[in-house]
Design a protein around this motif. Structure first.
Motif, PDB file in Angstrom:
ATOM      1  N   UNK A 144      29.493  15.751 -21.607  1.00  0.00           N
ATOM      2  CA  UNK A 144      29.187  14.374 -21.683  1.00  0.00           C
ATOM      3  C   UNK A 144      27.627  14.278 -21.777  1.00  0.00           C
ATOM      4  N   UNK A 145      27.560  15.343 -21.270  1.00  0.00           N
ATOM      5  CA  UNK A 145      25.595  14.615 -21.163  1.00  0.00           C
ATOM      6  C   UNK A 145      25.082  14.815 -22.658  1.00  0.00           C
ATOM      7  N   UNK A 146      25.793  15.695 -23.469  1.00  0.00           N
ATOM      8  CA  UNK A 146      25.405  15.782 -24.718  1.00  0.00           C
ATOM      9  C   UNK A 146      25.707  14.434 -25.605  1.00  0.00           C
ATOM     10  N   UNK A 168      17.023  21.815 -14.857  1.00  0.00           N
ATOM     11  CA  UNK A 168      16.518  20.754 -14.291  1.00  0.00           C
ATOM     12  C   UNK A 168      14.960  20.813 -15.792  1.00  0.00           C
ATOM     13  N   UNK A 169      14.952  21.209 -16.713  1.00  0.00           N
ATOM     14  CA  UNK A 169      13.991  21.345 -17.318  1.00  0.00           C
ATOM     15  C   UNK A 169      14.476  20.059 -18.387  1.00  0.00           C
ATOM     16  N   UNK A 170      15.932  20.069 -19.047  1.00  0.00           N
ATOM     17  CA  UNK A 170      15.931  19.172 -20.178  1.00  0.00           C
ATOM     18  C   UNK A 170      16.088  17.652 -18.649  1.00  0.00           C
ATOM     19  N   UNK A 192      15.468  15.295 -29.423  1.00  0.00           N
ATOM     20  CA  UNK A 192      16.383  16.023 -30.712  1.00  0.00           C
ATOM     21  C   UNK A 192      16.639  17.223 -30.138  1.00  0.00           C
ATOM     22  N   UNK A 193      15.719  17.710 -29.995  1.00  0.00           N
ATOM     23  CA  UNK A 193      15.455  19.434 -28.293  1.00  0.00           C
ATOM     24  C   UNK A 193      16.309  19.507 -27.588  1.00  0.00           C
ATOM     25  N   UNK A 194      16.392  18.292 -27.027  1.00  0.00           N
ATOM     26  CA  UNK A 194      17.060  18.417 -25.200  1.00  0.00           C
ATOM     27  C   UNK A 194      18.246  17.556 -25.269  1.00  0.00           C
ATOM     28  N   UNK A 195      18.803  17.992 -26.888  1.00  0.00           N
ATOM     29  CA  UNK A 195      20.631  17.649 -27.174  1.00  0.00           C
ATOM     30  C   UNK A 195      20.683  18.734 -27.681  1.00  0.00           C
ATOM     31  N   UNK A 243      12.137   8.793 -23.990  1.00  0.00           N
ATOM     32  CA  UNK A 243      12.724   8.641 -25.296  1.00  0.00           C
ATOM     33  C   UNK A 243      13.190   8.389 -26.229  1.00  0.00           C
ATOM     34  N   UNK A 244      12.348   9.104 -27.158  1.00  0.00           N
ATOM     35  CA  UNK A 244      12.179   9.187 -28.772  1.00  0.00           C
ATOM     36  C   UNK A 244      12.706  10.545 -28.910  1.00  0.00           C
ATOM     37  N   UNK A 245      12.957  10.317 -30.119  1.00  0.00           N
ATOM     38  CA  UNK A 245      13.428  11.374 -30.801  1.00  0.00           C
ATOM     39  C   UNK A 245      13.079  12.980 -30.899  1.00  0.00           C
TER      40      UNK A 245
END
Length: 311
Positions: free
Chosen positions: A203-205, A272-274, A288-291, A282-284
């Motif tokens: 769900x976090x994705x 923790x990092x993510x 995008x890497x966080x995703x 809030x930016x891509x």
């Protein structure tokens, strides 16, 4: 929107399939199989079929999402996410739609074997999974457009996927084919509890995706939870779901499982990092890497949890 020049046809189909989301298909199968090993009901062929079916439903959902978001105007030039092949003009909309139907049809074909093994309960689950894959962004009431995408993923790529994986293996060992009800011993409470971390991180994705796309979704009428309740809610949702994932092994330890169930704690630094990124950006460029890293977290956590359950 991400640059789409010089993308080959083959690369475009790979983009549409979104292989970075496949951990959401593999994770529940790994955890359900780890629990099956512990319960001494491992059945390799049903487990493999469950993975292939889950992967096909994941890819089919991705194709449907790409197609319906484009034709309904949810993907615009301001999009900060990964390239969409329909909106970007890389593949004709009708071809993407055809690929959606073909992929779900293959999932149904794989499901025929699973229905033979698991009977009527698997038939019901399979049909609901395929229907929900379409309904995520398509149909008269798209789930993802009305704040129900998170619940859809939690249930179908978490709870149902893990319990279903365990169920088909247990049914293959403990019951006759084509059962009309749930056989004894095929759906223990442990399978439901084991599904919670997979459900939470899967769900976090979606949470990361919705935080990144919040501004665009507001302008296109896509009422995700991030749009409805704001960044703070989504960030707390992300952290809360991670909390659920990391507290779950305690239940298994108290039930007498090996301390190995705490192996997923090795992924805490990545989590923790993510989480820090989600709370600050809030930016891509950042999300995008966080995703991708959330998908990696899902894969790592699930692999370690599967091993811990099996030992």
């Amino acid at each position: 929107m991400t640059e789409t020049a010089d993308v080959s046809r083959r690369e475009a189909w790979l983009i549409a399939a979104r292989p970075h989301t496949l951990p959401a298909a593999a994770a529940p199968v790994a955890v359900g199989t780890g629990l099956a090993v512990h319960a001494e009901v491992l059945a390799v062929l049903p487990a493999l079929a469950a993975f292939v079916g889950a992967a096909l439903i994941q890819v089919g959902t991705n194709f449907a999402n790409d197609y319906y978001d484009a034709v309904q105007g949810a993907d615009t030039e301001d999009r900060e996410g990964f390239t969409r092949v329909t909106a970007g003009g890389l593949i004709e909309p009708e071809r993407v739609k055809q690929a959606t139907y073909a992929t779900f049809a293959l999932a149904v074909l794989v499901g025929v074997y699973l229905v033979y093994v698991g009977g009527l309960p698997i038939l019901v689950i399979g049909l609901l999974s395929v229907a929900s894959g379409f309904a995520y962004t398509g149909g008269p009431y798209p789930l993802g457009y009305h704040g129900l995408g998170d619940l859809f993923v939690f249930l179908f790529f978490g709870v149902i996927a893990v319990t279903g994986t365990f169920y088909v293996q247990a049914a293959a060992v403990l019951a006759d084919p084509l059962a009309t009800a749930i056989p004894t011993g095929t759906l223990p409470l442990a399978a439901v509890v084991a599904s919670l971390p997979v459900a939470a991180i899967s769900t976090n994705i979606i949470v990361v995706n919705n935080v990144r796309d919040k501004d665009e979704d507001e302008t296109t009428g896509k009422r995700t939870l991030a749009v409805r309740f704001g960044y703070r809610f989504s960030r707390l949702e992300y952290a809360g779901l991670l909390g659920l994932a990391y507290v779950t092994p305690v239940w298994f330890y108290l039930e007498g499982y090996s301390p190995a169930v705490f192996l997923p704690l090795l992924t805490l630094p990545l989590a923790a990092s993510v989480t820090q990124t989600i709370f600050e950006r809030t930016d891509g460029d950042a999300l995008n890497p966080a995703l991708t890293r959330t998908g990696q977290l899902l894969a790592a956590y699930s692999g370690l949890f599967a091993v811990g359950l099996a030992l």
